[in-house]
Design an enzyme around this catalytic site. Structure first.
Site, PDB file in Angstrom:
ATOM      1  N   ASN A  13       0.492  -7.676  -7.119  1.00 50.00           N
ATOM      2  CA  ASN A  13       1.547  -6.791  -6.658  1.00 50.00           C
ATOM      3  C   ASN A  13       1.769  -7.062  -5.195  1.00 50.00           C
ATOM      4  OD1 ASN A  13       3.092  -4.549  -5.517  1.00 50.00           O
ATOM      5  ND2 ASN A  13       1.584  -3.185  -6.184  1.00 50.00           N
ATOM      6  N   TRP A  14       2.920  -7.628  -4.910  1.00 53.29           N
ATOM      7  CA  TRP A  14       3.133  -8.044  -3.314  1.00 53.29           C
ATOM      8  C   TRP A  14       3.346  -6.782  -2.482  1.00 53.29           C
ATOM      9  CZ3 TRP A  14       5.089 -13.616  -2.367  1.00 53.29           C
ATOM     10  CH2 TRP A  14       4.309 -14.631  -2.887  1.00 53.29           C
ATOM     11  N   LYS A  15       3.876  -5.745  -3.185  1.00 52.76           N
ATOM     12  CA  LYS A  15       4.519  -4.526  -2.218  1.00 52.76           C
ATOM     13  C   LYS A  15       5.670  -5.164  -1.387  1.00 52.76           C
ATOM     14  CE  LYS A  15      -0.126  -2.338  -2.977  1.00 52.76           C
ATOM     15  NZ  LYS A  15      -0.914  -1.509  -2.739  1.00 52.76           N
ATOM     16  N   HIS A  99       4.000   3.189  -9.763  1.00 51.07           N
ATOM     17  CA  HIS A  99       2.945   2.915  -8.882  1.00 51.07           C
ATOM     18  C   HIS A  99       2.759   4.086  -7.929  1.00 51.07           C
ATOM     19  CE1 HIS A  99       0.767   1.211  -5.493  1.00 51.07           C
ATOM     20  NE2 HIS A  99       0.311   0.497  -6.284  1.00 51.07           N
ATOM     21  N   GLU A 101       2.448   4.555  -4.972  1.00 53.87           N
ATOM     22  CA  GLU A 101       3.212   4.460  -3.628  1.00 53.87           C
ATOM     23  C   GLU A 101       4.605   5.033  -4.216  1.00 53.87           C
ATOM     24  OE1 GLU A 101       2.371   0.421  -2.436  1.00 53.87           O
ATOM     25  OE2 GLU A 101       0.081   1.234  -2.032  1.00 53.87           O
ATOM     26  N   GLU A 169      -5.241   3.023 -11.360  1.00 52.80           N
ATOM     27  CA  GLU A 169      -5.671   2.757  -9.952  1.00 52.80           C
ATOM     28  C   GLU A 169      -6.004   4.073  -9.465  1.00 52.80           C
ATOM     29  OE1 GLU A 169      -3.356  -1.004  -8.556  1.00 52.80           O
ATOM     30  OE2 GLU A 169      -1.916   0.510  -8.671  1.00 52.80           O
ATOM     31  N   GLY A 175      -5.829  -0.275  -1.276  1.00 54.87           N
ATOM     32  CA  GLY A 175      -5.920  -0.608   0.061  1.00 54.87           C
ATOM     33  C   GLY A 175      -6.704  -0.076   1.080  1.00 54.87           C
ATOM     34  N   SER A 213      -8.512  -2.388  -4.499  1.00 52.00           N
ATOM     35  CA  SER A 213      -9.476  -3.117  -3.736  1.00 52.00           C
ATOM     36  C   SER A 213     -10.102  -4.126  -4.490  1.00 52.00           C
ATOM     37  CB  SER A 213     -10.306  -2.045  -2.849  1.00 52.00           C
ATOM     38  OG  SER A 213      -9.674  -1.356  -1.907  1.00 52.00           O
ATOM     39  N   GLY A 234      -3.324  -5.886  -5.244  1.00 55.99           N
ATOM     40  CA  GLY A 234      -2.347  -5.981  -4.131  1.00 55.99           C
ATOM     41  C   GLY A 234      -2.763  -6.818  -3.019  1.00 55.99           C
ATOM     42  N   GLY A 235      -3.304  -6.657  -1.881  1.00 52.51           N
ATOM     43  CA  GLY A 235      -3.589  -7.175  -0.862  1.00 52.51           C
ATOM     44  C   GLY A 235      -4.026  -8.624  -1.094  1.00 52.51           C
TER      45      GLY A 235
HETATM   46  P1  PGA Z   1      -4.828  -3.218  -3.410  1.00 49.91           P
HETATM   47  O1  PGA Z   1      -3.486  -2.705  -4.163  1.00 49.91           O
HETATM   48  O2  PGA Z   1      -5.319  -4.255  -4.003  1.00 49.91           O
HETATM   49  O3  PGA Z   1      -4.368  -3.494  -1.882  1.00 49.91           O
HETATM   50  O4  PGA Z   1      -5.833  -2.035  -3.245  1.00 49.91           O
HETATM   51  C1  PGA Z   1      -3.541  -2.406  -5.353  1.00 49.91           C
HETATM   52  C2  PGA Z   1      -2.312  -1.731  -5.987  1.00 49.91           C
HETATM   53  O5  PGA Z   1      -1.832  -1.119  -5.139  1.00 49.91           O
HETATM   54  O6  PGA Z   1      -1.735  -2.302  -6.902  1.00 49.91           O
END
Ligand code: PGA
Length: 251
Positions: A13-15, A99, A101, A169, A175, A213, A234-235
């Site tokens: 997930n590149w956001k 998600h 967010e 999640e 993050g 994470s 994500g990251g």
């Molecule tokens: P993260 O994000 O791996 O940077 O914690 C995961 C996500 O939000 O899908």
């Protein structure tokens, strides 16, 4: 779950990250996947403007491309939105829906998330439906209650193992560098598995990803937990080396 586990899925997930130059990451991952020995399905979800070029960057190899959100409708007067049909038209095969967010930044409710999942299914796309508790809910002992409620109301009836993936999640783990303990992950994934098996004929085969994470150095332990069928990353999906490190942890 006993018996055969579904093939793992590692989804990136590149956001709101990624420019044309970052397609190099997708090329590198696709090159590596083409060697044929990685034991996971791979989906990368860049921002929508990169879907078509990302697809070109895969070179038709086994990495699939997804989106990060869609509108419930197919078309219409919704400035700035994108429909599941448009995402499918661009060549993507999956969409991350609900998600945390988006639930937090855009006030998305379980009902809206369910409508978006239905939209994905209508367009022939896989919905990756996110659920997870906040730190406050966890501290109040509400993790299972929150996750099961989100699951019941944001995963619609027509969901099955081919068109739907669940991503658990914990919001506080996203993050933050924090990861739930293996015991807590196992407990929540078992509860999700039970709820899916109770509700859907093929609920035992619906993939349940863990997210928050996930990094190369913790992937092996997380992916080894029962009922963890992959990860939403994500990251660490923004760097080919890190993302491949996680994919390689699938056995
Ligand atoms: P993260 O994000 O791996 O940077 O914690 C995961 C996500 O939000 O899908």
């Amino acid at each position: 779950m006993s018996g055969r586990q579904p093939r793992p899925l590692i989804a990136g997930n590149w956001k709101m990250n990624g420019l044309m130059k970052d397609l190099q990451v997708i090329e590198t991952v696709s090159d590596r996947a083409a060697e044929g020995d990685l034991l996971a399905d791979i989906i990368i979800c860049p921002p929508a403007h990169l879907i078509a070029p990302a697809l070109a960057a895969t070179g038709g190899r086994s990495v699939r491309i997804g989106a990060q959100d869609c509108h419930p409708g197919a078309s219409g007067a919704h400035t700035g939105d994108i429909s599941a049909e448009m995402i499918a038209d661009a060549g993507a095969t999956a969409v991350i829906v609900g998600h945390s967010e988006r639930r937090a930044d855009h006030g998305e409710t379980d009902v809206l998330v369910a409508q978006k999942v239905d939209a994905c299914h209508r367009a022939g796309l896989i919905a990756i439906v996110c659920v997870g508790e906040t730190a406050g809910q966890r501290n109040a002992g509400l993790t299972e209650a929150v996750v099961l409620r989100q699951l019941a109301s944001s995963v619609p009836k027509a969901s099955n193992a081919s068109n739907t993936v669940i991503a658990y999640e914990p919001v506080w783990a996203i993050g933050s560098g924090l990861v739930a303990t293996p015991e807590a992950i196992a407990r929540t994934h078992a509860a999700v598995r039970q709820a899916l098996a109770d509700r859907f004929a093929d609920g035992s085969n619906i993939r349940i990803l863990y997210g928050g994470s996930v990094k190369p150095d913790n992937a092996s332990e997380i992916l080894g937990i029962e009922n963890v069928n992959g990860a939403l990353v994500g990251g660490a999906s923004l760097k080919a080396e890190d993302f491949l490190g996680i994919i390689s942890a699938c056995r």
